[in-house]
Design a protein around this motif. Sequence first.
Motif, mmCIF file in Angstrom:
data_model
loop_
_atom_site.group_PDB
_atom_site.id
_atom_site.type_symbol
_atom_site.label_atom_id
_atom_site.label_comp_id
_atom_site.label_asym_id
_atom_site.label_seq_id
_atom_site.Cartn_x
_atom_site.Cartn_y
_atom_site.Cartn_z
ATOM 1 N N ILE A 1 1.783 2.297 -3.329
ATOM 2 C CA ILE A 1 0.707 2.495 -4.311
ATOM 3 C C ILE A 1 0.208 3.922 -4.155
ATOM 4 O O ILE A 1 0.047 4.413 -3.029
ATOM 5 C CB ILE A 1 -0.431 1.490 -4.060
ATOM 6 C CG1 ILE A 1 0.041 0.061 -4.359
ATOM 7 C CG2 ILE A 1 -1.661 1.825 -4.913
ATOM 8 C CD1 ILE A 1 -0.926 -1.018 -3.949
ATOM 9 N N GLY A 2 -0.016 4.606 -5.267
ATOM 10 C CA GLY A 2 -0.458 6.004 -5.217
ATOM 11 C C GLY A 2 -1.760 6.155 -4.441
ATOM 12 O O GLY A 2 -2.521 5.209 -4.289
ATOM 13 N N THR B 1 0.799 -1.225 0.000
ATOM 14 C CA THR B 1 0.000 0.000 0.000
ATOM 15 C C THR B 1 0.834 1.279 0.000
ATOM 16 O O THR B 1 0.528 2.220 -0.736
ATOM 17 C CB THR B 1 -0.960 -0.009 1.215
ATOM 18 O OG1 THR B 1 -1.799 -1.154 1.101
ATOM 19 C CG2 THR B 1 -1.807 1.244 1.263
ATOM 20 N N ALA B 2 1.890 1.299 0.814
ATOM 21 C CA ALA B 2 2.682 2.539 0.903
ATOM 22 C C ALA B 2 3.383 2.855 -0.417
ATOM 23 O O ALA B 2 3.848 3.975 -0.622
ATOM 24 C CB ALA B 2 3.710 2.423 2.017
ATOM 25 N N GLY C 1 -4.506 5.154 -6.551
ATOM 26 C CA GLY C 1 -4.237 4.032 -7.437
ATOM 27 C C GLY C 1 -4.618 2.696 -6.838
ATOM 28 O O GLY C 1 -5.164 2.611 -5.744
#
Lengths: 337, 291, 352
Positions: free
Chosen positions: B107-108, B104-105, B111
């Motif tokens: 991923i935009g 997750t960190a 996004g």
Amino acid sequence: MRRTTIVVIGLSLVLTAAVTIAAGVGPYRIPPGDVIAAIAARLAGEDGDPNIATVLFRVRLPRIAAAIAVGAALSGAGAAYQNIFRNPLVSPDILGVSAGAGFGAVIGILLGLPVVVIEALGFIGGASSVILVAAVARMLPDRGNVLVLVLAGVVVGSLASAAISFVKIIADPYEQLPMITYWLLGSLSGVRLSDVLVVGPTVVVGLVPLFLLRWRIGVLSLGDDDARALGIDVGRTRVWVIGAATLVTAAVVAISGVIGWVGLMVPHMARLVVGPRFDRLLPAAILMGAIFMVVVDTLARTLARIEIPIGILTALVGGAIFVWLLSRTRLGGWRQP
Amino acid sequence: MSTRLRFEHVTIGNGGRPLVDGIDFDVAAGSVTCVIGPNGVGKTTLFRTLLGLVPPIAGRILLDDRDVATLRRTAIARRIALVPQSYQGDPGHAALDVVIMGRTARIGLFGGPVRQDEVAARRALDDVGMADLAGRPVGLLSGGQRQLVLIARALAQQAEIVVMDEPAASLDVGHRIALLRRVRAMAASGLTLFVSTHEPEQAFEVADRVAVLGPGARFEIGTAEDILTAERLSTLYATDLRLERTVSGRRVLVPAAPGHASLAERGSDAGPVPAGARPTAPMHLKKELET
Amino acid sequence: MSTSTLRRSAGLFAQLATVLALAVGLAVPAAARMVVDSSGRHVEVPDAVHRVFAAGPPAAVLLYVVAPKTLVGWPRAPRADDLPFLLPGVRDQPELGRLTGRGDTINTERLMASHPDIIIDFGTLDDTYRSLADRIQAQTGIPYLLIDGRFGNTPAALRLLGDILGVSDRAETLARAAETAFAQVDQVLAKVPATERPRIYLARGIDGLETGSRGSINTEILERVGGVNVVEGVRDAGGIAKVSPEQVITWAPDTIVTIDPKLVELLRQRPEWRPVPAVAERRIFLVPQRPFGSIDYPPSVNRLIGLPILLHLLYPQRVTSDVHAEVRTFYRLFYQVDVSNDVIDDLLGAGR
């Protein structure tokens, strides 16, 4: 091609088919050929048969559009709420939006205000009860906990219900009470093109944040600490989700009245098809909600000679489907928030 | 990866109530720090403070000279990963999806995971030997397998610091041994690890240093040899304990009063502990009873 | 058609039964009389009745027209716009709440505090209402009388109440007027062939999409004046229904009746109502709603004035009498107020 993509395309086709059938049936008989002719005439800028044109473009199609908006909004909001509250029994009503909207609308009916104002009051009532819930939850010491939010929602929701009951007893029993009853049962029978032109875009605007934050909303299903440790600003994400879900729910409830079950059941159906991952669940839930509402509303306007309030049908159909779903899915592992 | 992590006069606590103070030490990159202490003393709070989930009551935690409390969530998540005690999420998620969430960190904000994220997640699952079970819902995995999924999630996160909160707590002997092996392998690959445990013996096997959170808000840190003395452990757990060496040289912790040893042989099915036996209940049984 | 005939003969039978029962009741001698109410309950009533509690809005209207001064309060206070059409002194009586219908809004203590000699309910006679009456009467000791509220029973109801309250002369005058109104309807209808009967839609609610289905008490009067209620409900004994514009278009009523002036405007303006013949032919008729509605609001004696008005609206060629005079006479006789021609025009929505 990914499974979700296939499902989304498939559901879109089903929705198209449902809309096509819904546009062709109704108490006012319009043969399929005439429907096509009327649409062709409309596109060509001609007039065609005025009665058919009115029924089709002023009554039936706006109503189908409203059904799509209602189904999409309630199901999308329901899916998001089930995810952020980490509880399968959560529906968009959890923070009191329906009760609040009901209270607003019922006040409007009591004061004998025009329909547009009643709808506006419904929206304002729904939105402000959620704001009130958030404010109450903030005042409590354990403010970060979603359970506090849910409990505050229960309190505000039951306050609004009590207020509705009070309005019911002081309302005129011959004129206003039936109106209140119908409003609280939910119906799309009076939906007008102008309603759809306001509510449709509102629903689209409200669903955008859910789409954009789809991945982050999904990660919230791991629980607050995990989600934070994975890099998510849980509080802010939750505010966006609640804000967006409230916007769409209050908007549709304002024109349709209170419609239960959809926001609770449809996300479960979608889960069965595409699994629990929210970025896949959201589009599926929105499409399935739209299909469900188009079908149910078509039943509501064609089953009997008079309208069957849609809330009755969603409870009937929804309840049955929900029991069937429970027999098929494993809810056992869900944890309380 | 040359991380500099430093605790500066940190006091940890929950909701403004201090638990332990005087936490002051540097952490070397690639080291394993074991955290021990009795239940409720603040091991989890220490980790939550390190992860920036709760602010320290005093002092600061510096990650490359920057105060963790001032870093954004994604910035922390890219550097520090958490392996929680247990999986609390939706049991319907496939193992692979839970591991992808570790990305997750990276991923935009608006996004979703891309191919590269899925590749990283699959590699992480493969690393922990769970590649075959990628598609299985987490709810259908065993406790040990679920723990491996959470470790894979931390690996997929590609953070240089991994915090493991009692990772062995719900594992059977076989899985526990495999887990310690995994911890050593992770340390060998250059990760800086924090592992909390209820079993001090484990510290001898994996820890470069042992941190003790004691009753009376005392914090001590040192090598396992220095820290894990019978006296200190006996005080820590309010039980007379003795360290013994097995023939192979392994150190084990046993109750000092031999009369009560029979209780341990009865295993965790022993049922309610007789009132008199409680102070000397062996460690693993004690844990069973209190969790 | 056959059901309504049946209903009419049933009404006649009930009327007959009431008269017979009354005869029996009158035979009882006297400090406190024994009266048999429309449901066959024997109720002991004081000789002189001065204060009456009306259990619901229909009973309040019945009481108001027969003996306004006995009304101890309104189940629901008249609105500001209704006041000019009601007697001073009576119209200012407090709102006490209702005892029957959809949920009580008065508690027993407050009911007793208003010291009524008797309680009157006017409306449906079924076991629910009968048991409710028995219960309240047993609890409070106040005689509770049920009067059959069916439209056809209006003359008998007026006479029964007049007798109970000791104002038989006034009640008789009113009952005769009611009979005349019904007789006029029958005379006119006798000349109207079935093919000329209007197909009527009753528009209610805020958007006109609320209506009463065939056989409902709300549309009883429309059927009584020979109209065909286009709304067929899900069951014979209809009720309030919610419908969609598409259904109204499909039913194609040639006449729309409403008591709400705002609806007249609304239905004319909204494009989705344009295909409805009644709208296209501008046959949206407003009937008086003050002080009480003339269709169903509440379903009580007030509906009588709807009869001549609807006859004039629906069969203008066949009715020669002067509608203004009829309205004026009705208001003077029943409500005891004088209304000018301008006010009557306004009530009828003339010039809209």
